[in-house]
Structures are given as structure tokens and as C-alpha cells.
Write a protein that holds these residues in place. Structure first.
Motif, PDB file in Angstrom:
ATOM      1  N   VAL A  44       0.866  -1.179   0.000  1.00  0.00           N
ATOM      2  CA  VAL A  44       0.000   0.000   0.000  1.00  0.00           C
ATOM      3  C   VAL A  44       0.905   1.232   0.000  1.00  0.00           C
ATOM      4  N   LYS A  45       0.949   1.925  -1.118  1.00  0.00           N
ATOM      5  CA  LYS A  45       1.810   3.096  -1.260  1.00  0.00           C
ATOM      6  C   LYS A  45       0.971   4.356  -1.040  1.00  0.00           C
ATOM      7  N   VAL A  46       0.913   4.785   0.208  1.00  0.00           N
ATOM      8  CA  VAL A  46       0.111   5.967   0.531  1.00  0.00           C
ATOM      9  C   VAL A  46       0.766   6.699   1.699  1.00  0.00           C
ATOM     10  N   SER A  47       0.698   8.014   1.673  1.00  0.00           N
ATOM     11  CA  SER A  47       1.315   8.820   2.726  1.00  0.00           C
ATOM     12  C   SER A  47       0.345   9.023   3.877  1.00  0.00           C
ATOM     13  N   PRO A  48       0.841   9.437   5.045  1.00  0.00           N
ATOM     14  CA  PRO A  48      -0.065   9.691   6.181  1.00  0.00           C
ATOM     15  C   PRO A  48      -1.056  10.824   5.893  1.00  0.00           C
ATOM     16  N   ILE A  49      -0.722  11.674   4.948  1.00  0.00           N
ATOM     17  CA  ILE A  49      -1.623  12.790   4.613  1.00  0.00           C
ATOM     18  C   ILE A  49      -2.747  12.325   3.697  1.00  0.00           C
ATOM     19  N   ARG A  50      -2.473  11.312   2.866  1.00  0.00           N
ATOM     20  CA  ARG A  50      -3.442  10.874   1.856  1.00  0.00           C
ATOM     21  C   ARG A  50      -4.209   9.608   2.225  1.00  0.00           C
ATOM     22  N   VAL A  51      -3.747   8.871   3.218  1.00  0.00           N
ATOM     23  CA  VAL A  51      -4.407   7.601   3.547  1.00  0.00           C
ATOM     24  C   VAL A  51      -5.868   7.846   3.897  1.00  0.00           C
ATOM     25  N   ASP A  52      -6.769   6.976   3.381  1.00  0.00           N
ATOM     26  CA  ASP A  52      -8.205   7.176   3.611  1.00  0.00           C
ATOM     27  C   ASP A  52      -8.753   6.187   4.637  1.00  0.00           C
ATOM     28  N   MET A  53     -10.039   6.363   4.957  1.00  0.00           N
ATOM     29  CA  MET A  53     -10.669   5.565   6.008  1.00  0.00           C
ATOM     30  C   MET A  53     -10.694   4.085   5.654  1.00  0.00           C
ATOM     31  N   TYR A  85      -3.561  14.702  15.552  1.00  0.00           N
ATOM     32  CA  TYR A  85      -2.376  15.563  15.527  1.00  0.00           C
ATOM     33  C   TYR A  85      -2.144  16.125  14.125  1.00  0.00           C
ATOM     34  N   LEU A  86      -2.279  15.275  13.094  1.00  0.00           N
ATOM     35  CA  LEU A  86      -2.087  15.733  11.710  1.00  0.00           C
ATOM     36  C   LEU A  86      -3.136  16.773  11.319  1.00  0.00           C
ATOM     37  N   VAL A  87      -4.366  16.598  11.810  1.00  0.00           N
ATOM     38  CA  VAL A  87      -5.414  17.594  11.561  1.00  0.00           C
ATOM     39  C   VAL A  87      -5.074  18.895  12.282  1.00  0.00           C
ATOM     40  N   PHE A  88      -4.629  18.769  13.537  1.00  0.00           N
ATOM     41  CA  PHE A  88      -4.274  19.937  14.349  1.00  0.00           C
ATOM     42  C   PHE A  88      -3.156  20.749  13.689  1.00  0.00           C
ATOM     43  N   GLU A  89      -2.222  20.064  13.054  1.00  0.00           N
ATOM     44  CA  GLU A  89      -1.088  20.730  12.409  1.00  0.00           C
ATOM     45  C   GLU A  89      -1.392  21.129  10.967  1.00  0.00           C
TER      46      GLU A  89
END
Length: 298
Positions: A44-53, A85-89
Motif C-alpha cells: 500500500v503506497k500511501v502517505s499519512p496525509i493521503r491515507v483514507d478511512m 495531531y495531523l489535523v491539528f497541524e
């Protein structure tokens, strides 16, 4: 942003902004690394910003097959915190964990020791060995002051206020509190400090720590766990105990002998009274005695 950078930034956030302990940060990090390994194994090639539910949900679904509900709940809670945390930042606009439910696990009542069992464990310590006095002082302090093992290990000579009958304890999030200490507990710490510890080759950076190994260094968590496990085996105790069991027993015995729950909360260093209540493994016969003693229509 890749996963390793995101995890490293999150660790710094937990340490600096949240003030969490090293052990808590390690626990959160291990669960995140488990998810990253899962993605690698499944290509699974996905970043922490793009990973979906759906992608995160598949990981949670698969890991649920291999761990118990309590571990599932911990992993889900940790992942929610990471994505919050990612949402907060402002790295993300949403948390992919929002619709993922935590399994219902109920509250697990901790194991406790009876007074006789605690006495038997302490009596089983071999006082003919130099570490015997130290081990007795350790058990007396775990039980006598209700300390977490991390608090015990970080207890310093400069934290001992014996003239005032208190010790200063540094708990979770580096929050400090004063905990009363009994004459019995002071007696055994003094024996260890002045008859055994003074003869150790103490390392310079460990001079203020109270409990040391024979090389003059601060004790480790593993060593304290080993001490309690070996003593339990020595007396044939069938319960699965750890250093934390003495903390549970401390709170339970105080409550059973009429101590105020708020006072116990302060001594344990709990922010919420609800947390303290989980430690109170009180049997029905004790509750019946309380009712008969205090209810006006007894």
C-alpha cells in the motif's frame, strides 16, 4: 511527508506538548509502526496525509484477528490521536479514524495482594545478600506509598523529606506530588541508604537516585519486575503479579480500612476520581459492612 517523518514529529509533539512519559510515547510509536509495516507488506503506497478511512479500516480489521479487544482499543485510540495531531497541524482536513468504533471491553479489575501475601513476599527476601535490604526497601515503598514503578525508579535522595513524613514523587507528565511515608517505610529506606548504598561504587550521574544496582547505576524496570516475580515463585504465589500489583493493593487496603477516596486519589496522583475507582477491587462483604456500619437505618 512520509510515515517515518510523521511519526518522529508526533513523538516530539507527545513529549513536548503533551508531556507524556517515554514509555507512553514508545507504546504509541510501536502501534503506528505496526500499521506502516502492514502497508509495506500489502504494498500500500500511501502517505499519512493521503491515507483514507477504507485503507486504515482494513488494517484495523486485520489486526483485530490477532489481538484481544483491549489491545484493539489501545491501537484504535493511538491511531485516532496520531491523525488528530495531523489535523491539528493542518496536514489533513479529516481524521480517517472518526467512524471506526472502539470495541467494548469493560473495566478490568486489577489483581491485589492480601496483607498476609505482602508480608510473605517481604519475609522471603534474602537479607544476607547486599541487595536484600534494597529489595525490602523497594517493596515497602511500592506498597507503603502506592508508587508506579517509574516513580520508584526516579525517586531521588533529594526527594526524601523524612522530617516532614513525606516524599516528593514525579509522576506522569512530570507532575509532582507529595506522598506521606510511614515510619516503617522510612526505617527500611534508611537501613538500605546508610548500611548498603553508601558502600556502592556510585556512578557520578546516578548519585542522587535512591535505588541503585550493584554497579552504582539507576535500576531498570525489568530488574524490579524480576525481583517481584522471583519472590512470588519463591513463596509459591499463584497470582500473576508485577510491581504495579503493590500499588493496587495499597489503594484497595486503604479503601477497605475506611480511607477517603479523594485522599487516595491524591496519593496515587490521578487526575480523575474515575481512574481511582478502577483500582478499588472491593468485595461485596466489605460493602455490606460499610452499609451496616454507616446507614442510619441499619
Amino acid at each position: 511527508m512520509n510515515w517515518q517523518q510523521a511519526i518522529k514529529d508526533y513523538q516530539n509533539y507527545l513529549k513536548i506538548e503533551r508531556g507524556l512519559s517515554k514509555n507512553s510515547i514508545t507504546s504509541y510509536s510501536l502501534d503506528l509502526q505496526k500499521m506502516v509495516r502492514y502497508f509495506d507488506d500489502h504494498e500500500v503506497k500511501v502517505s499519512p496525509i493521503r491515507v483514507d478511512m477504507e485503507t486504515v479500516q482494513q488494517f484495523v480489521h486485520d489486526v483485530a484477528k490477532t489481538v484481544n479487544p483491549r489491545s484493539q482499543a489501545r491501537i484504535i485510540s493511538g491511531l485516532k490521536g496520531f491523525f488528530n495531531y495531523l489535523v491539528f497541524e493542518d496536514y489533513r482536513n479529516d481524521n480517517p479514524m472518526d467512524l471506526i468504533e472502539t470495541p467494548k471491553i469493560g473495566r478490568k479489575l486489577p489483581d491485589t495482594l492480601s496483607v498476609d501475601e505482602i508480608n510473605a513476599l517481604i519475609l522471603a527476601i534474602d537479607l544476607s545478600k547486599p541487595e536484600g535490604e534494597r529489595n525490602r526497601a523497594i517493596l515497602e515503598t511500592l506498597y507503603g506509598c502506592g508508587l508506579r514503578v517509574s516513580e520508584l525508579l526516579n525517586l531521588k535522595l533529594s526527594d526524601l523529606y523524612f522530617d516532614e513524613d513525606f516524599i516528593k514523587v514525579t509522576g506522569k507528565g512530570n507532575k509532582q506530588r507529595f506522598v506521606p511515608i510511614s515510619d516503617v517505610n522510612k526505617k527500611y529506606i534508611n537501613i538500605y541508604q546508610y548500611e548498603v548504598r553508601v558502600h556502592l561504587p556510585i556512578m557520578k550521574e546516578h548519585q542522587d537516585f535512591l535505588f541503585l544496582n550493584r554497579r552504582g547505576k539507576q535500576l531498570t524496570r525489568a530488574m524490579v519486575f524480576t525481583i517481584t516475580k522471583r519472590l512470588a515463585e519463591k513463596i509459591g504465589l499463584k497470582k500473576n503479579i508485577s510491581p504495579h500489583t503493590f500499588r493496587h493493593s495499597f489503594a484497595t487496603h486503604l479503601l477497605e480500612n475506611g480511607a477517603d477516596l479523594r485522599a487516595i486519589q491524591q496519593m496515587l496522583g490521578h487526575e480523575s476520581i474515575t481512574t481511582t475507582e478502577v483500582y478499588m477491587h472491593v468485595n461485596r462483604s466489605h460493602l455490606a459492612k460499610v452499609l451496616n456500619q454507616y446507614h442510619p437505618r441499619k
